[in-house]
Every structure is written in structure tokens, then in C-alpha cells.
Design an enzyme around this catalytic site. Sequence first.
Site, PDB file in Angstrom:
ATOM      1  N   LYS A 186      -2.252  -1.423  -3.797  1.00 23.95           N
ATOM      2  CA  LYS A 186      -3.050  -0.337  -3.592  1.00 23.95           C
ATOM      3  C   LYS A 186      -2.495   1.050  -3.685  1.00 23.95           C
ATOM      4  O   LYS A 186      -1.287   0.954  -2.918  1.00 23.95           O
ATOM      5  CB  LYS A 186      -3.880  -0.510  -2.297  1.00 23.95           C
ATOM      6  N   LYS A 201       0.785  -1.236  -0.037  1.00 26.25           N
ATOM      7  CA  LYS A 201       0.148  -0.174   0.111  1.00 26.25           C
ATOM      8  C   LYS A 201       1.053   1.175  -0.010  1.00 26.25           C
ATOM      9  O   LYS A 201       1.534   1.347   0.957  1.00 26.25           O
ATOM     10  CB  LYS A 201      -0.894  -0.121   1.160  1.00 26.25           C
ATOM     11  N   SER A 258     -10.513   5.560  -4.318  1.00 30.99           N
ATOM     12  CA  SER A 258     -11.372   6.865  -4.448  1.00 30.99           C
ATOM     13  C   SER A 258     -10.939   8.047  -5.445  1.00 30.99           C
ATOM     14  O   SER A 258     -11.890   8.501  -6.244  1.00 30.99           O
ATOM     15  CB  SER A 258     -11.713   7.443  -2.946  1.00 30.99           C
ATOM     16  N   LYS A 288       1.331   9.948   5.708  1.00 28.35           N
ATOM     17  CA  LYS A 288       1.691   8.590   6.113  1.00 28.35           C
ATOM     18  C   LYS A 288       2.616   7.976   5.438  1.00 28.35           C
ATOM     19  O   LYS A 288       2.665   6.824   5.354  1.00 28.35           O
ATOM     20  CB  LYS A 288      -0.038   8.019   5.496  1.00 28.35           C
TER      21      LYS A 288
END
Length: 325
Positions: free
Chosen positions: A249, A196, A275, A218
Site C-alpha cells: 500500500k 505500507k 484514496s 507517519k
Amino acid sequence: MILTRRNRILRQSSAIRSMVAETILTPNDFIVPLFIVEGEGVKEEIASMQGYFRYSLDNTIKEVKELWTMGLKCVLLFVKCKDELKNQYGNEALNPNGLMQRSIKAIKDAVPEMVVMTDVALDPFSSDGHDGVVINGEIVNDITVDVLAKMSVSHAEAGADFVAPSDMMDGRIAAIREALEENNFTKTGIMAYSAKYASCFYGPFRDALDSAPGFGDKKTYQMDYHNRTEAIKETLMDVEEGADIVMVKPALSYLDIIREVKNAVDIPVSAYNISGEYAMIKAAAKMGWIEEDKAILETITSIKRAGADLIATYFAKDVVRILNH
Ligand code: PBG
């Protein structure tokens, strides 16, 4: 001209093209993300994800029934936690009567065969908006892993079929597997968000759950998008630690990673069409710059062709609708 091979022979009609098509989408390919909020009768459109909604639990159940009748077999649950329930340790994530736990039970009661996956990470529950516990401005790995393992057991207790840790802490898959075993949840699967990446394309999702980080970014836990080899390292470690399904992802800027992961592991690979990837297609279609249905099919097919056995996407219902036409 005298040619031995004329490649256009296999492209000359729609019937022939469909006979030799290598990648075929079916409803079995999809994982449908659902955003659940407190309340009754709620159906709120997410501003940055047009055509996608937050539902209260009663409407979520209606939606799940509709998904099942469309042949969609798997949902991935995210809940929007009330601000007053958020704290440093994300304790609400462990509440046996929390929105997530109630949602899992209600969905399994209403449509028992629906495969229920749950997001495991602290960001919706953390007052800092981070996937882990923050102490002195730092996201602390080992304390977080302990909470994630407890959170996974709590979801399994409520009836989740798969827990899906999306946090990128080190050692969490092994800890979750051990916790599930210790509590006798021998049938609960783990779908690990293995590779990710720290991506700007998560923006609309953070609007959906009001879960944007309160400070910083992050990048100390999610992967750096300059890296490829590291994705394989992360994924192989998760397989060893006990993941049943691994995930890459986001999907679209990472199709190369999906293919490499697919070639490297012997378990199913999923990809998350996130998204921001959804929002870009919606926005361009709204402007009249691309044809929405065609853009959806081309995009989702590319993710499967890259090597994804499963695709989490906000377009799942659209794809089924388009395929049935
Ligand atoms: C957080 C989480 C994120 C998504 C799924 N789980 C956002 C993030 O990492 O900040 C993103 C999904 C999407 O953008 O569609 N644990």
C-alpha cells in the site's frame, strides 16, 4: 516482407484479444472499503472522494446487501470515531459496544457470508491522530502492539473474519496471532499491511475519518518510498509471524513492489488502491481530461497484472458495473 512472427495476429479483433488476455478482473478480486459513522439515515459524500460516502450503520447494511448481490464478497471496515471518545490510548477501539464492534455484528447478522475485514490501527481513536500510542511526542511501539492485539481480539469476538493491521508497528503480527490463539479464535485471519509506505496519497482518507495526525507525520513507522528491499524484509517477517494475506500500500506508485512481493511469498498478496489514487482519477474525469470508466479499468487491471491477488479499491462497484455492460 517475409516475417516468421507477426505479433499483430493476436491483436486483430476484439474476440481474439479477449481469448489471449492474460489478466481478467472478476468480482472475486475485490475488497470494498466502507466508512461507517454514528447516526441513522446518514449518507454523506466525502468531499475529497467524490462518489464515495460515509454511511450510518443502517445504510451500511443496505450497501452491504447490494454489494453481495453484485458478487462482491469482502468488505473492509473503517469507523469514524466521535471526537469526544478519542484519547491518548485510543481506548474506544476496545469498547465491545463501539461502532466497529456493532458494525461487525450487524453486517454478519444481515449477510453472514460476506467476508468482514476490519482495520486495526489507533488513528481513528487517537487524540493525536497517530496509528499508535503517543508518549512525549513519540509513537511508542510495544505499548501500541499490546493495544492492537486486544483490539484484534475484540473484533474477532464481534465476528470479524479477518483483522487487518494497518499500523506498521514492529512485532504486531506475532502478537495478534498469539492473542487470537490464546482466546481460541483459530479461524480469524490476519491480512497484514506489510509494506505500507508513508504516502501523500492518503490525504482524502484522513478527511473521510477526520484522522489526520495532530503533529508530525507517519515516517517513523510507515516505510520510506525510496526503499524496495525493505518491503521484502517487512513482508517475509509478517509471513513468518503468521499473516494469512500480505498487503502492499499504496498500489500505483508501488506496482514494482507488488510484483516483487508476489514473487517472494507463497500466500495471497493484496494491494490497496488508496484514496488519493481514487481522487486523481475522479478529478481528471470531472475536468473532462480522461474517460473515467476506461481509466478505472486500465488502472485496476494494472494492479492485478502487477501481481495483486486481491485489490482493496473504492472503484470495486464501478468495475463490476463496467464489466457487466
Ligand atoms: C490508517 C490507515 C490509512 C489508510 C488506511 N488505514 C491512512 C494512514 O495511514 O494515514 C489509508 C487508506 C486510503 O488512503 O485510502 N491506519
